[in-house]
Design a protein around this motif. Structure first.
Motif, PDB file in Angstrom:
ATOM      1  N   GLU A  40       0.813  -1.214   0.000  1.00  0.00           N
ATOM      2  CA  GLU A  40       0.000   0.000   0.000  1.00  0.00           C
ATOM      3  C   GLU A  40       0.847   1.266   0.000  1.00  0.00           C
ATOM      4  OE1 GLU A  40      -2.557  -0.515   3.374  1.00  0.00           O
ATOM      5  OE2 GLU A  40      -3.835  -1.951   2.339  1.00  0.00           O
ATOM      6  N   GLU A  42       3.591   1.693  -1.747  1.00  0.00           N
ATOM      7  CA  GLU A  42       4.469   1.622  -2.915  1.00  0.00           C
ATOM      8  C   GLU A  42       4.730   3.003  -3.538  1.00  0.00           C
ATOM      9  OE1 GLU A  42       4.807  -0.816  -7.116  1.00  0.00           O
ATOM     10  OE2 GLU A  42       3.058  -1.101  -5.844  1.00  0.00           O
ATOM     11  N   GLU A  43       3.699   3.806  -3.658  1.00  0.00           N
ATOM     12  CA  GLU A  43       3.862   5.136  -4.281  1.00  0.00           C
ATOM     13  C   GLU A  43       4.838   6.009  -3.483  1.00  0.00           C
ATOM     14  OE1 GLU A  43       1.214   9.118  -5.127  1.00  0.00           O
ATOM     15  OE2 GLU A  43       0.169   7.191  -5.055  1.00  0.00           O
ATOM     16  N   GLU A  46       8.387   4.687  -3.845  1.00  0.00           N
ATOM     17  CA  GLU A  46       8.963   4.981  -5.162  1.00  0.00           C
ATOM     18  C   GLU A  46       9.417   6.440  -5.235  1.00  0.00           C
ATOM     19  OE1 GLU A  46       6.236   3.888  -8.258  1.00  0.00           O
ATOM     20  OE2 GLU A  46       6.526   1.750  -7.902  1.00  0.00           O
ATOM     21  N   GLN A  47       8.613   7.331  -4.671  1.00  0.00           N
ATOM     22  CA  GLN A  47       8.967   8.749  -4.700  1.00  0.00           C
ATOM     23  C   GLN A  47      10.182   9.036  -3.808  1.00  0.00           C
ATOM     24  OE1 GLN A  47       5.722  11.434  -4.077  1.00  0.00           O
ATOM     25  NE2 GLN A  47       7.037  13.226  -3.972  1.00  0.00           N
ATOM     26  N   PHE A 192       1.786  12.160   3.103  1.00  0.00           N
ATOM     27  CA  PHE A 192       1.171  11.229   2.151  1.00  0.00           C
ATOM     28  C   PHE A 192      -0.170  10.775   2.627  1.00  0.00           C
ATOM     29  CE2 PHE A 192       4.663  10.895  -0.646  1.00  0.00           C
ATOM     30  CZ  PHE A 192       4.194  10.248  -1.770  1.00  0.00           C
TER      31      PHE A 192
END
Length: 192
Positions: A40, A42-43, A46-47, A192
């Motif tokens: 969950e 992951e975004e 990655e950033q 986030f």
């Protein structure tokens, strides 16, 4: 309460497997939660790639801190020198040592991540990394302490050898909480 020597558990394979197999099945299911949490996030990971690099150390160190304390408590039980008494100075010294070790490790993790982030081009300010690492790490250390005491005491009260139960329970549960707390604190700090 001083525990008499030789009163905990059995060294028979059947007893150990009988106690551990159902426990390990439950722990496998619990650990799946950490994987779902990681997926969950992951975004965000990655950033901020440097956070992804911090994840294994964060998770591993929390479990290791719990294993250290659990092992010490189990050894004291077997030696008959443990009293689960809030006035026991040796127990508090062990808790203090684990928390001091956690503060050192998680500070070093933030500095290491900052330096590595500069090399790979995934930087966050050192203050942000320190905040994420120390808040997450110290929270995980407190959970490790609580689960170490609870698991060791519960094992003793149930007549199960704490050497068979404490480290698997504590490391798995603290790993899961470590992942969830690290992702939660990171998301909160980074918006986030």
């Amino acid at each position: 309460m001083v525990v008499p020597q030789g009163s905990l558990g059995s060294w028979e394979v059947r007893s150990i497997v009988g106690n551990m197999f159902p426990l390990l099945i439950v722990l496998c299911v619990i650990v799946l939660w950490a994987g779902i949490t990681l997926e969950e996030a992951e975004e965000m990971l990655e950033q901020y790639g440097i956070l992804a690099i911090m994840v294994p150390t964060m998770v591993d160190m929390g479990g290791n801190l719990g294993a250290i304390l659990s092992s010490r408590l189990s050894t004291r039980l077997h030696l008959g020198t443990t009293e689960f008494d809030p006035r026991d100075r040796e127990l508090w010294a062990n808790v203090g040592a684990v928390l001091a070790l956690a503060a050192t490790i998680f500070t070093a993790l933030a500095f290491g991540a900052y330096l590595l982030g500069g090399l790979i081009g995934s930087t966050l300010p050192l203050s942000t990394l320190l905040l994420i690492s120390l808040v997450s790490g110290m929270s995980v250390a407190v959970i490790a302490v609580l689960f170490s005491f609870a698991t060791t005491y519960a094992s003793y009260r149930l007549g199960v050898d704490p050497d068979d139960t404490t480290i698997p329970i504590v490391t798995n549960v603290v790993d899961v909480f470590g992942m969830v707390i690290f992702i939660g604190v990171s998301a909160l700090v980074l918006g986030f």
